[in-house]
Design a protein around this motif. Sequence first.
Motif, short mmCIF file in Angstrom:
data_model
loop_
_atom_site.label_atom_id
_atom_site.label_comp_id
_atom_site.label_asym_id
_atom_site.label_seq_id
_atom_site.Cartn_x
_atom_site.Cartn_y
_atom_site.Cartn_z
N THR A 40 0.82 -1.21 0.00
CA THR A 40 0.00 0.00 0.00
C THR A 40 0.86 1.26 0.00
N SER A 41 0.32 2.30 -0.56
CA SER A 41 0.95 3.61 -0.45
C SER A 41 0.08 4.53 0.40
N ALA A 42 -0.99 3.97 0.95
CA ALA A 42 -1.88 4.74 1.83
C ALA A 42 -1.19 5.00 3.16
N PRO A 43 -1.54 6.08 3.81
CA PRO A 43 -0.96 6.35 5.14
C PRO A 43 -1.38 5.29 6.15
N HIS A 44 -0.53 5.04 7.12
CA HIS A 44 -0.87 4.17 8.25
C HIS A 44 -1.95 4.89 9.05
N SER A 45 -2.89 4.14 9.61
CA SER A 45 -4.02 4.78 10.30
C SER A 45 -3.62 5.52 11.57
N PHE A 46 -2.45 5.24 12.12
CA PHE A 46 -2.00 5.98 13.28
C PHE A 46 -0.74 6.78 13.00
N PHE A 47 0.22 6.18 12.32
CA PHE A 47 1.53 6.82 12.12
C PHE A 47 1.59 7.73 10.90
N GLY A 48 0.57 7.71 10.07
CA GLY A 48 0.55 8.58 8.89
C GLY A 48 1.41 8.04 7.76
N ASN A 49 2.02 8.94 7.01
CA ASN A 49 2.81 8.53 5.86
C ASN A 49 4.07 7.78 6.29
N ILE A 50 4.19 6.57 5.79
CA ILE A 50 5.39 5.76 6.01
C ILE A 50 5.81 5.18 4.67
N THR A 51 7.07 4.84 4.56
CA THR A 51 7.57 4.27 3.31
C THR A 51 7.15 2.80 3.21
N LYS A 52 7.27 2.26 2.02
CA LYS A 52 6.97 0.84 1.82
C LYS A 52 7.97 -0.02 2.60
N GLU A 53 9.21 0.41 2.66
CA GLU A 53 10.20 -0.31 3.46
C GLU A 53 9.76 -0.35 4.93
N GLN A 54 9.26 0.77 5.43
CA GLN A 54 8.78 0.83 6.81
C GLN A 54 7.56 -0.06 7.02
N TRP A 55 6.70 -0.18 6.00
CA TRP A 55 5.57 -1.11 6.08
C TRP A 55 6.09 -2.53 6.29
N GLY A 56 7.08 -2.94 5.51
CA GLY A 56 7.63 -4.29 5.62
C GLY A 56 8.23 -4.56 6.99
N LEU A 57 8.96 -3.59 7.51
CA LEU A 57 9.57 -3.72 8.84
C LEU A 57 8.50 -3.78 9.93
N GLY A 58 7.55 -2.86 9.85
CA GLY A 58 6.51 -2.77 10.87
C GLY A 58 5.59 -3.97 10.89
#
Length: 149
Positions: free
Chosen positions: A117-135
């Motif tokens: 996804t390129s949508a913002p995280h519902s709490f943390f807001g805009n995060i990178t795709k790399e950060q999505w994978g880590l999180g």
Amino acid sequence: MKTLFSKQALDKSIDRINQLQADMQPLWGKMNVTQMLDHCSETMKVARGEKELKRIFLSYVMGSLMKKSFYNDKPIPKNGPTHKDFIITNTSDFEKAKQELIDHLTAFQEGGMDQCTSAPHSFFGNITKEQWGLGMYKHLDHHLQQFGV
């Protein structure tokens, strides 16, 4: 840090999921093992762009200040708050829930960053795709530890 974009992290995660048993009790928290699997599947739907959540007001105030906690190497605190859309109160079929989560994880890893996804995280807001994978790895690991695997 491990990421769900890694085939090695995916394979290890699937091995851990396959160690789960339907009658396992959590080391903390309120969910049973099947509810945990469904909870993790619901979060993967967001990471895969299949489900989008609206940001809550508090996220605009606190989200950017706490953003690194989503993807850093510090463990997620036990018994933390859960977005209301991820609270699972019913219990589905254990084997079906397990397979659904494995399918989501596999599709996420195989799709790579292009399918994240390129949508913002519902709490943390805009995060990178790399950060999505880590999180998302960190979140899954937290819940697998919850059940001792």
